[in-house]
Design a protein around this motif. Structure first.
Motif, PDB file in Angstrom:
ATOM      1  N   ARG A 239       0.819  -1.210   0.000  1.00 15.31           N
ATOM      2  CA  ARG A 239       0.000   0.000   0.000  1.00 15.31           C
ATOM      3  C   ARG A 239       0.855   1.264   0.000  1.00 15.31           C
ATOM      4  O   ARG A 239       0.379   2.352   0.315  1.00 15.31           O
ATOM      5  CB  ARG A 239      -1.000   0.016   1.164  1.00 15.31           C
ATOM      6  N   ARG A 240       2.119   1.132  -0.392  1.00 13.48           N
ATOM      7  CA  ARG A 240       3.003   2.294  -0.463  1.00 13.48           C
ATOM      8  C   ARG A 240       2.678   3.117  -1.703  1.00 13.48           C
ATOM      9  O   ARG A 240       2.594   2.595  -2.814  1.00 13.48           O
ATOM     10  CB  ARG A 240       4.461   1.848  -0.507  1.00 13.48           C
ATOM     11  N   CYS A 291      -4.301   8.850   2.118  1.00 14.79           N
ATOM     12  CA  CYS A 291      -3.352   8.009   2.868  1.00 14.79           C
ATOM     13  C   CYS A 291      -3.653   8.004   4.360  1.00 14.79           C
ATOM     14  O   CYS A 291      -4.398   8.848   4.876  1.00 14.79           O
ATOM     15  CB  CYS A 291      -1.921   8.505   2.632  1.00 14.79           C
ATOM     16  N   GLU A 292      -3.060   7.033   5.040  1.00 10.70           N
ATOM     17  CA  GLU A 292      -3.202   6.944   6.488  1.00 10.70           C
ATOM     18  C   GLU A 292      -2.650   8.215   7.147  1.00 10.70           C
ATOM     19  O   GLU A 292      -1.608   8.737   6.735  1.00 10.70           O
ATOM     20  CB  GLU A 292      -2.436   5.736   7.024  1.00 10.70           C
ATOM     21  N   PRO A 293      -3.319   8.717   8.176  1.00  6.65           N
ATOM     22  CA  PRO A 293      -2.825   9.914   8.860  1.00  6.65           C
ATOM     23  C   PRO A 293      -1.397   9.718   9.373  1.00  6.65           C
ATOM     24  O   PRO A 293      -1.052   8.681   9.936  1.00  6.65           O
ATOM     25  CB  PRO A 293      -3.807  10.071  10.035  1.00  6.65           C
ATOM     26  N   SER A 295       1.282   9.243   7.651  1.00  4.43           N
ATOM     27  CA  SER A 295       2.169   8.382   6.838  1.00  4.43           C
ATOM     28  C   SER A 295       2.853   9.129   5.703  1.00  4.43           C
ATOM     29  O   SER A 295       3.811   8.619   5.117  1.00  4.43           O
ATOM     30  CB  SER A 295       1.377   7.209   6.253  1.00  4.43           C
ATOM     31  N   GLY A 319       3.652   7.849   0.907  1.00  2.43           N
ATOM     32  CA  GLY A 319       2.635   7.672   1.934  1.00  2.43           C
ATOM     33  C   GLY A 319       2.143   6.235   1.919  1.00  2.43           C
ATOM     34  O   GLY A 319       2.540   5.438   1.051  1.00  2.43           O
ATOM     35  N   ARG A 320       1.278   5.892   2.850  1.00  2.50           N
ATOM     36  CA  ARG A 320       0.665   4.573   2.895  1.00  2.50           C
ATOM     37  C   ARG A 320      -0.828   4.751   2.684  1.00  2.50           C
ATOM     38  O   ARG A 320      -1.503   5.439   3.462  1.00  2.50           O
ATOM     39  CB  ARG A 320       0.942   3.877   4.227  1.00  2.50           C
ATOM     40  N   ALA A 322      -4.707   4.522   2.660  1.00  2.00           N
ATOM     41  CA  ALA A 322      -5.635   4.149   3.725  1.00  2.00           C
ATOM     42  C   ALA A 322      -6.335   2.841   3.402  1.00  2.00           C
ATOM     43  O   ALA A 322      -6.576   2.506   2.230  1.00  2.00           O
ATOM     44  CB  ALA A 322      -6.662   5.260   3.926  1.00  2.00           C
ATOM     45  N   ASP A 323      -6.681   2.083   4.439  1.00  5.06           N
ATOM     46  CA  ASP A 323      -7.422   0.842   4.253  1.00  5.06           C
ATOM     47  C   ASP A 323      -8.740   1.129   3.539  1.00  5.06           C
ATOM     48  O   ASP A 323      -9.427   2.114   3.830  1.00  5.06           O
ATOM     49  CB  ASP A 323      -7.714   0.186   5.608  1.00  5.06           C
TER      50      ASP A 323
END
Length: 432
Positions: A239-240, A291-293, A295, A319-320, A322-323
């Motif tokens: 998820r990068r 993206c995930e907060p 990240s 960033g990564r 978000a799910d």
């Protein structure tokens, strides 16, 4: 979602020339060849899509189709710049908002010429079919030398002085506090000579290929791109997410010492570094929307990249994702690319629209959806072709990031340096 099965070709085929395979498939429906890696060493080749789309999409959910399982993998797509700009400027361009093609089989060729067949389908038989097609494609004879310049002229759509006036207007708007930066472009257009084809321009670019170069034909439209710029890439397993905005340019020079001096001038330029940093901040904010907060981070700032005709200043933001998010959400958060709009993005697009007609594909994005990854380029150094009246017309643009201390003549010269490779491919040194 249909599964994707990958098999290596059963018999050694030796080195495979991506250009030869592309030349053999050039007239097939959906003919495609693209490079999709920072080094430009990986080529993807395909033809004969089994599902296509070209048309308008809803402003509220412009990339919703990318989340549809029908478009899961083996898909190439084009998002027009005007799709992203329309909420700001309220106008639609001549090109479709979105073009998609799904391919039952592709072949991937690495820098060493090794081939992998990729098939998409409900069972492993799709991969066998892909392998057999790839084996047939891979024995294509070497292509002939590039034909004469496919276009007799390379004509600017407006005088260079008009572009300088547009730059001066944007500088004044920046001084008045309307915005910080805007990427304003100028256009060139023409018609291919009788019998010439967009692939001829692609073949002439062969020696100046970039990391995200492409030839793509879909119905009566075609793209030839020599883009060096990554817009977005997503590794689906980790998820990068990564983006690599370009801001800052100097022309190359045949004298090594002068070329090195130009590179160092760019590397140390306070103006270009500030211009780059503005877009890095913009892209950080865009990625944060998907993206995930916490990240999103800047991995590298102000790296120098040398290309055949120009030096560029490039930064990397990661960033990564978000799910629950995917390419649809990522594109919706970041499109159109900040490097070719400006800051603030919404206001910059309004200012751009005051000086340019709709851009069409230019500065939109060409993307590849695979099972393992999603890769999208910024469509700079790109010519858009349309078949009209029995022949092909073309249009391309080049822009420069305008900031408070921009010099109109210098920005005009920058656009001409950026367009040099396409100018040679389309019209040749003697045809201008």
């Amino acid at each position: 979602m249909s599964a994707t099965f990958t098999v290596r070709l059963a018999r050694p085929l030796g080195r495979i020339d991506a250009a030869a395979v592309a030349h053999a498939l050039r007239d097939r429906p959906g003919a495609l060849v693209l490079t999709a890696s920072p080094e430009g060493g990986r080529a993807v080749i395909a033809a004969d899509p089994d599902l296509t789309f070209a048309g308008a999409v809803a402003d509220a959910a412009p990339f919703a189709r990318l989340a549809d399982p029908l478009w899961g993998s083996g898909v190439v797509g084009l998002a027009s710049y005007d799709l992203g700009a329309r909420p700001a400027v309220g106008r639609r361009g001549d090109w479709p908002d979105l073009m998609l093609a799904r391919y039952p089989s592709m072949i991937e060729i690495d820098a060493g010429g090794r081939a992998i067949a990729v098939g998409r389908g409900p069972d492993a038989g799709a991969a066998v079919i892909a392998r057999d097609r790839a084996a047939a494609w891979a024995v294509a004879p070497p292509p002939p030398p590039p034909a004469a310049a496919p276009s007799p002229h390379f004509a600017a759509e407006a005088p260079g002085e008009a572009y300088e006036a547009a730059v001066a207007d944007v500088v004044a708007r920046i001084a008045a506090g309307e915005l910080f930066q805007a990427n304003v472009a100028r256009g060139w257009s023409g018609r291919l000579r009788p019998g010439a084809d967009p692939f001829d321009a692609f073949a002439r670019l062969r020696g100046r290929s970039s990391a995200y170069g492409a030839f793509w034909r879909l119905d009566d439209r075609a793209l030839v791109s020599n883009s060096p710029e990554l817009f977005l890439t997503l590794d689906r397993a980790t998820r990068r997410v990564e983006t690599r905005p370009i801001k800052g340019t100097r022309p190359r020079h045949p004298d090594p010492e002068r070329d090195a001096a130009l590179a160092e001038e760019l590397r140390s330029s306070a103006k270009d570094r500030a211009e780059n940093l503005m877009i890095v901040d913009l892209m950080r904010n865009d990625l944060a929307r998907a993206c995930e907060p916490g990240s999103v981070r800047v991995e590298r700032l102000f790296e120098l990249e040398a290309h055949p005709t120009v030096h560029h200043l490039v930064s990397t933001v990661t960033g990564r994702l978000a799910d629950g998010a995917g390419p649809a959400e990522l594109m919706a958060a970041a499109f159109p690319p900040g490097s070719i709009t400006g800051a603030p993005k919404h206001q910059a697009m309004k200012v751009i629209a005051g000086h340019e007609p709709p851009r069409g594909p230019w500065c939109g994005s060409l993307f590849l959806m695979e099972e393992e990854r999603f890769t999208a380029s910024v469509l700079i150094r790109t010519a858009a072709f349309e078949r009209r009246g029995g022949g092909w017309t073309w249009r391309t643009l080049a822009g420069a990031g305008i900031v408070a201390d921009s010099d109109p003549a210098a920005e005009r010269a920058e656009t001409e340096a950026k367009i040099a490779a396409l100018r040679e491919a389309l019209a040749g040194a003697q045809g201008v």
